[in-house]
Design a protein around this motif. Structure first.
Motif, PDB file in Angstrom:
ATOM      1  N   ASP A   2       0.856  -1.184   0.000  1.00  0.00           N
ATOM      2  CA  ASP A   2       0.000   0.000   0.000  1.00  0.00           C
ATOM      3  C   ASP A   2       0.892   1.234   0.000  1.00  0.00           C
ATOM      4  O   ASP A   2       1.693   1.441   0.914  1.00  0.00           O
ATOM      5  CB  ASP A   2      -0.875  -0.034   1.262  1.00  0.00           C
ATOM      6  N   VAL A   4       1.170   5.443  -0.191  1.00  0.00           N
ATOM      7  CA  VAL A   4       0.416   6.676   0.040  1.00  0.00           C
ATOM      8  C   VAL A   4       1.317   7.855  -0.282  1.00  0.00           C
ATOM      9  O   VAL A   4       2.486   7.869   0.089  1.00  0.00           O
ATOM     10  CB  VAL A   4      -0.057   6.748   1.515  1.00  0.00           C
ATOM     11  N   THR A   5       0.800   8.848  -0.970  1.00  0.00           N
ATOM     12  CA  THR A   5       1.627   9.987  -1.355  1.00  0.00           C
ATOM     13  C   THR A   5       1.040  11.318  -0.897  1.00  0.00           C
ATOM     14  O   THR A   5       1.487  12.365  -1.310  1.00  0.00           O
ATOM     15  CB  THR A   5       1.802  10.036  -2.884  1.00  0.00           C
ATOM     16  N   ASN A   6       0.016  11.304  -0.041  1.00  0.00           N
ATOM     17  CA  ASN A   6      -0.543  12.559   0.455  1.00  0.00           C
ATOM     18  C   ASN A   6      -0.958  12.384   1.914  1.00  0.00           C
ATOM     19  O   ASN A   6      -0.518  11.449   2.576  1.00  0.00           O
ATOM     20  CB  ASN A   6      -1.732  13.010  -0.411  1.00  0.00           C
ATOM     21  N   ASP A   7      -1.796  13.253   2.435  1.00  0.00           N
ATOM     22  CA  ASP A   7      -2.136  13.238   3.855  1.00  0.00           C
ATOM     23  C   ASP A   7      -3.001  12.057   4.283  1.00  0.00           C
ATOM     24  O   ASP A   7      -3.472  12.016   5.409  1.00  0.00           O
ATOM     25  CB  ASP A   7      -2.829  14.546   4.243  1.00  0.00           C
ATOM     26  N   GLU A   8      -3.207  11.077   3.404  1.00  0.00           N
ATOM     27  CA  GLU A   8      -3.951   9.877   3.794  1.00  0.00           C
ATOM     28  C   GLU A   8      -3.239   9.104   4.901  1.00  0.00           C
ATOM     29  O   GLU A   8      -3.853   8.295   5.581  1.00  0.00           O
ATOM     30  CB  GLU A   8      -4.152   8.960   2.583  1.00  0.00           C
ATOM     31  N   TYR A   9      -1.924   9.346   5.067  1.00  0.00           N
ATOM     32  CA  TYR A   9      -1.181   8.620   6.105  1.00  0.00           C
ATOM     33  C   TYR A   9      -1.507   9.131   7.499  1.00  0.00           C
ATOM     34  O   TYR A   9      -1.229   8.454   8.492  1.00  0.00           O
ATOM     35  CB  TYR A   9       0.327   8.722   5.866  1.00  0.00           C
ATOM     36  N   ASP A  12      -2.742   6.792  10.328  1.00  0.00           N
ATOM     37  CA  ASP A  12      -2.501   5.379  10.024  1.00  0.00           C
ATOM     38  C   ASP A  12      -1.397   4.863  10.945  1.00  0.00           C
ATOM     39  O   ASP A  12      -0.259   5.333  10.895  1.00  0.00           O
ATOM     40  CB  ASP A  12      -2.081   5.220   8.561  1.00  0.00           C
ATOM     41  N   TRP A  18       9.088   5.370   5.186  1.00  0.00           N
ATOM     42  CA  TRP A  18       8.890   6.796   4.908  1.00  0.00           C
ATOM     43  C   TRP A  18      10.016   7.274   3.997  1.00  0.00           C
ATOM     44  O   TRP A  18      11.192   7.119   4.332  1.00  0.00           O
ATOM     45  CB  TRP A  18       8.897   7.597   6.200  1.00  0.00           C
ATOM     46  N   GLU A  68       6.610   9.766  -0.230  1.00  0.00           N
ATOM     47  CA  GLU A  68       5.604   8.720  -0.167  1.00  0.00           C
ATOM     48  C   GLU A  68       5.811   7.879   1.079  1.00  0.00           C
ATOM     49  O   GLU A  68       6.870   7.911   1.708  1.00  0.00           O
ATOM     50  CB  GLU A  68       5.628   7.832  -1.404  1.00  0.00           C
ATOM     51  N   ARG A  70       5.122   3.809   2.367  1.00  0.00           N
ATOM     52  CA  ARG A  70       4.788   2.465   1.898  1.00  0.00           C
ATOM     53  C   ARG A  70       4.462   1.578   3.096  1.00  0.00           C
ATOM     54  O   ARG A  70       5.248   1.482   4.035  1.00  0.00           O
ATOM     55  CB  ARG A  70       5.945   1.866   1.107  1.00  0.00           C
ATOM     56  N   TYR A  71       3.318   0.924   3.030  1.00  0.00           N
ATOM     57  CA  TYR A  71       2.868   0.009   4.075  1.00  0.00           C
ATOM     58  C   TYR A  71       2.871  -1.426   3.552  1.00  0.00           C
ATOM     59  O   TYR A  71       2.766  -1.657   2.352  1.00  0.00           O
ATOM     60  CB  TYR A  71       1.444   0.357   4.527  1.00  0.00           C
TER      61      TYR A  71
END
Length: 198
Positions: A2, A4-9, A12, A18, A68, A70-71
């Protein structure tokens, strides 16, 4: 995996890789492994994990520097196993950095820095321009700038005379509020005979 490249993190709590913008001509991006802890406006607080799966730092990263997150990668899977083993052996946070962080109870970068100043914590700071990391206790703090006692810190490492540097807070990319290395240095200072006179 998964990515993520914006404030969606924000919020979480999974272990993540990172990635940050490169500095000073380095071709590779900067990288840290850790957990999201808190949103502090322009900064995000992350508890970083070392290569052995133990807590390394409680650090603020400049949000605009994050490329970005990465999870659920092969690397985070492996480190999750390391972390579990360390927790079972009481080796994950041997210096109780998270207990110290919990006492800060701050919602702004300035409040965290004020807590560090009042507690005489040794911190580490990276700035936008330059690869050098400043270390020391905060000896001057305003809303916009801080000065670390870098001269005293470096005096313990070499014999050269050094000056304290004033840092603009909005020009920092990373601030280690708490770390294993700085904790060990703080304990060293407590044992120095002259430390009681400073």
């Amino acid at each position: 995996m998964d990515i993520v490249t914006n404030d969606e993190y924000i919020g979480d709590s999974r272990l993540a890789e990172w990635y940050f913008k490169s500095r000073d001509g380095y071709e590779l991006d900067s990288f840290s492994l850790g957990y999201f802890l808190k949103d502090l406006g322009d900064f995000v607080v992350v508890k970083t994990i070392d290569l052995n799966g133990a807590l390394d730092t409680v650090t603020a990263f400049l949000k605009s520097d994050i490329l970005e997150i990465r999870y659920e990668t092969a690397y985070t899977d492996m480190l999750n196993s390391y972390i579990e083993q360390n927790m079972e052996s009481n080796l994950y946070d041997p210096y109780h950095l998270m207990n110290q962080w919990d006492t800060f109870n701050a919602n702004t970068i300035q409040q965290v820095l004020l807590n560090c100043f009042e507690a005489e914590k040794v911190i580490s700071v990276c700035v936008l321009e330059g690869e050098y990391v400043e270390h020391g206790k905060i000896v001057l703090l305003t809303d916009n700038v801080m000065t670390l006692n870098e001269s005293e810190y470096l005096a313990d490492l070499n014999e050269h005379e050094n000056c304290n540097t004033t840092i603009r807070i909005n020009k920092t990319t990373e601030i280690n509020f708490l770390s294993k290395n700085n904790h060990l240095y703080e304990q060293y200072l407590l044992k120095k005979p002259e430390s009681n006179n400073k």
